[in-house]
Structure formats: C-alpha cells, structure tokens
Design a protein around this motif. Structure first.
Motif, PDB file in Angstrom:
ATOM      1  N   PHE A  20       4.364 -14.335  74.478  1.00  0.00           N
ATOM      2  CA  PHE A  20       2.969 -15.011  75.333  1.00  0.00           C
ATOM      3  C   PHE A  20       1.856 -13.524  74.669  1.00  0.00           C
ATOM      4  CE2 PHE A  20       5.700 -16.896  77.768  1.00  0.00           C
ATOM      5  CZ  PHE A  20       4.810 -18.531  78.045  1.00  0.00           C
ATOM      6  N   ASN A  21       3.146 -13.002  73.662  1.00  0.00           N
ATOM      7  CA  ASN A  21       1.482 -11.569  73.586  1.00  0.00           C
ATOM      8  C   ASN A  21       0.327 -11.799  72.380  1.00  0.00           C
ATOM      9  OD1 ASN A  21       3.542 -11.913  71.656  1.00  0.00           O
ATOM     10  ND2 ASN A  21       4.411  -9.795  72.136  1.00  0.00           N
ATOM     11  N   GLY A  22       0.492 -12.775  71.099  1.00  0.00           N
ATOM     12  CA  GLY A  22      -0.072 -12.983  70.876  1.00  0.00           C
ATOM     13  C   GLY A  22      -2.262 -13.873  72.020  1.00  0.00           C
ATOM     14  N   MET A  23      -1.243 -14.419  72.992  1.00  0.00           N
ATOM     15  CA  MET A  23      -2.051 -15.421  73.538  1.00  0.00           C
ATOM     16  C   MET A  23      -2.934 -13.989  74.533  1.00  0.00           C
ATOM     17  SD  MET A  23      -3.308 -17.769  74.165  1.00  0.00           S
ATOM     18  CE  MET A  23      -2.176 -19.004  73.903  1.00  0.00           C
ATOM     19  N   ALA A  24      -2.103 -13.000  74.806  1.00  0.00           N
ATOM     20  CA  ALA A  24      -2.708 -12.387  75.496  1.00  0.00           C
ATOM     21  C   ALA A  24      -3.870 -11.407  74.834  1.00  0.00           C
ATOM     22  CB  ALA A  24      -1.516 -11.111  76.145  1.00  0.00           C
ATOM     23  N   ILE A  25      -3.282 -11.180  73.688  1.00  0.00           N
ATOM     24  CA  ILE A  25      -4.817 -10.320  72.675  1.00  0.00           C
ATOM     25  C   ILE A  25      -5.404 -11.087  72.400  1.00  0.00           C
ATOM     26  CG2 ILE A  25      -4.714  -9.514  70.006  1.00  0.00           C
ATOM     27  CD1 ILE A  25      -1.133  -8.503  70.593  1.00  0.00           C
ATOM     28  N   GLY A  26      -5.087 -12.543  72.414  1.00  0.00           N
ATOM     29  CA  GLY A  26      -6.798 -13.129  71.483  1.00  0.00           C
ATOM     30  C   GLY A  26      -7.716 -12.464  73.049  1.00  0.00           C
ATOM     31  N   LEU A  27      -7.153 -13.572  74.009  1.00  0.00           N
ATOM     32  CA  LEU A  27      -7.778 -13.578  75.486  1.00  0.00           C
ATOM     33  C   LEU A  27      -8.703 -12.245  75.519  1.00  0.00           C
ATOM     34  CD1 LEU A  27      -5.450 -15.406  77.482  1.00  0.00           C
ATOM     35  CD2 LEU A  27      -7.405 -16.160  77.082  1.00  0.00           C
ATOM     36  N   ALA A  28      -7.793 -11.100  75.315  1.00  0.00           N
ATOM     37  CA  ALA A  28      -8.433  -9.688  75.785  1.00  0.00           C
ATOM     38  C   ALA A  28      -9.798  -9.683  74.818  1.00  0.00           C
ATOM     39  CB  ALA A  28      -7.553  -8.379  75.252  1.00  0.00           C
ATOM     40  N   LEU A  29      -9.318  -9.684  73.014  1.00  0.00           N
ATOM     41  CA  LEU A  29     -10.700  -9.858  71.841  1.00  0.00           C
ATOM     42  C   LEU A  29     -11.559 -10.903  73.198  1.00  0.00           C
ATOM     43  CD1 LEU A  29     -12.103  -8.606  70.039  1.00  0.00           C
ATOM     44  CD2 LEU A  29     -10.791 -10.655  68.232  1.00  0.00           C
ATOM     45  N   ALA A  30     -11.302 -11.823  73.029  1.00  0.00           N
ATOM     46  CA  ALA A  30     -12.648 -13.055  73.486  1.00  0.00           C
ATOM     47  C   ALA A  30     -13.384 -12.110  74.988  1.00  0.00           C
ATOM     48  CB  ALA A  30     -12.035 -14.504  73.690  1.00  0.00           C
ATOM     49  N   THR A  31     -12.275 -11.640  75.758  1.00  0.00           N
ATOM     50  CA  THR A  31     -13.076 -11.001  76.833  1.00  0.00           C
ATOM     51  C   THR A  31     -14.231 -10.610  76.572  1.00  0.00           C
ATOM     52  OG1 THR A  31     -11.111 -12.162  78.470  1.00  0.00           O
ATOM     53  CG2 THR A  31     -12.787 -10.176  78.634  1.00  0.00           C
ATOM     54  N   VAL A  32     -13.588  -8.798  75.803  1.00  0.00           N
ATOM     55  CA  VAL A  32     -14.804  -7.723  75.496  1.00  0.00           C
ATOM     56  C   VAL A  32     -15.792  -8.712  75.091  1.00  0.00           C
ATOM     57  CG1 VAL A  32     -13.146  -6.114  75.832  1.00  0.00           C
ATOM     58  CG2 VAL A  32     -13.611  -7.342  73.207  1.00  0.00           C
ATOM     59  N   HIS A  33     -15.679  -9.952  73.919  1.00  0.00           N
ATOM     60  CA  HIS A  33     -16.603 -10.529  73.562  1.00  0.00           C
ATOM     61  C   HIS A  33     -17.437 -11.075  74.599  1.00  0.00           C
ATOM     62  CE1 HIS A  33     -15.195  -9.320  69.289  1.00  0.00           C
ATOM     63  NE2 HIS A  33     -16.097  -9.683  68.564  1.00  0.00           N
TER      64      HIS A  33
END
Length: 253
Positions: free
Chosen positions: A165-178
């Motif tokens: 699930f790490n790829g998903m978590a990283i993508g969500l973190a990037l979307a959140t900061v944007h």
C-alpha cells in the motif's frame, strides 16, 4: 556477467528516475498548465497524486521512484542509499524535469491563446501567489509540506510497513499537500519539479526559485531526522557506491 551487462543494469535506476520525473512534470504540472481552468485545484492535486501512484508501482521496483531530490536526500540521510547513487539520482531528476517541461512547453505552444510564460506551473510568493503569501510564509509552508511527504515516504517504505500500500500512501500525501499549497505558493515540495518549469517561465519564476530548492531540502532532511526517532533502525546500505539501491516506493521490505 560481462562489463557491458553490468553497466546496463547499474544505469536502469538512473534512467528510471529521469523518465519518471519527466512524466511527473509533463502530466502533473501539465494538468495545471493545460487544463487548470477546467479541473481546478482539486483536479490538479489529484493529477499529481494519481501520476505519482502510477509511477510508484511502475518504477518503484527499479529505482524506488523518488522523482524528487528532497526524497532522495531523505533516503540518503536515512542510510538507505549511497552518496554516489543519490548524486546520480539528483542529476537524473533535474534533467528529467527540464525535459518534461520542454515537452510541456512544446505542447502548450500548440494551443491558441495559451500563455507559455508567466506562471507556467511555477511556484511563487507575493504577487505570484493567489493569496499573496509572503516569503517567510512560503518558506515555512514548503518545509512543512515536504516534511509530510518525505516522512510518509520513509515510513511506508520501511521494513515494518504494511506491504503493498505504500505507493497509494505516497500518492495521497502528494495530493494532500497540493490541495493545501496550490492556492498559497503553487506547491513545490520537489526542487526538480520547480526548476524545470521555471527555466521556461523566466522572470520572477527564476528569481524566486531558490526558495523552492532550499525549503524542500530542509523539509526532507528534517523528515529523515524525525523518522529515525519514531521508527526502529533500518538496515543501512552496505554496498558499493555503484550498486543498485533496493528501496522501491511501490513495495516494502
């Protein structure tokens, strides 16, 4: 294994970082440049997050899919890759971002009435911010946003992380900061992503570029330091400088 075969294997991670950063800039920054007025802040944030998720699973097993000098710095300070590998990644990421920006510039020039100067997906403060955030605010913001991104990155690629699930978590973190940062300073959290578009936008995008290089690197370094306090030690990289690192973003140890 012959020398030529060894050379090919050792360059795959570097090529992956170049290609991944190129694609991230073209599609994610491109969502703002080419479609921003149609998809808005939410759509742009999702474009960044979704693009990174896809690339994490595609390139993670090859290079770790950092695509970001701040992430690479965090991995270096966490002793997950060597200095030589980090330097190669940094070069590949910056060159990839410039190449992606060049392709985006060429496409944008084919759209009648679309400006290819001024913002062009760049970052900024003051008059270049939608809410006119000042220099100090933008500096602190970039440190905090990059801290979140790199801390999540280090955590979900750690040996104790849940596998898959790490790829998903990283993508969500990037979307959140944007979602948070786009109205404030355009959201960098990635020096390479800021360098590429700024070279084509010119003007104030260049003079303000230093902040979006320095602040994300500070945020990445702080994330690595805090991560070492909150997580058990990760096995250090005990390989030669020219060996391929094994820290995929899309799979855990």
């Amino acid at each position: 294994m012959e020398k030529t075969e060894i050379s090919t294997v050792l360059t795959r991670p570097v090529v992956s970082e170049f290609l991944g950063t190129l694609l991230l800039v073209f599609f994610a920054v491109g969502s703002a440049v080419l479609a921003g007025e149609y998809i808005g802040t939410f759509g742009i944030a999702l474009a960044f997050g979704f693009t990174l998720v896809a690339l994490a699973y595609a390139l993670g097993p090859i290079s770790g899919c950092h695509l970001n000098p701040a992430v690479t710095l965090g991995m270096l300070l966490a002793r997950r890759l060597t200095l030589r590998t980090a330097a190669e990644y940094w070069i590949a990421q910056v060159v990839g971002a410039i190449a992606g920006s060049a392709l985006l510039f060429l496409v944008a020039r084919q759209v009648p009435g679309l400006q290819t100067h001024a913002s062009f997906g760049t970052n900024g403060w003051g008059d270049r911010s939608a809410v006119h955030i000042n220099l100090g605010g933008a500096f602190v913001l970039e440190i905090l946003m990059t801290f979140l991104l790199v801390y999540v990155w280090l955590s979900v690629t750690h040996k104790i992380a849940v596998i898959g699930f790490n790829g998903m978590a990283i993508g969500l973190a990037l979307a959140t900061v944007h979602l948070i940062g786009i109205p404030l300073d355009g959201t960098s959290v990635n020096p390479a992503r800021s360098i590429g578009p700024a070279l084509f936008a010119g003007g104030a995008a260049i003079t303000q570029l230093w902040l979006f290089i320095v602040a994300p690197l500070i945020g990445g370094a702080l994330a690595a330091m805090v991560h070492q306090v909150t997580h058990p030690p990760h096995e250090p990289v005990l390989v030669a400088d020219d060996a391929v690192p094994h820290e995929p973003a899309a799979q855990s140890d």
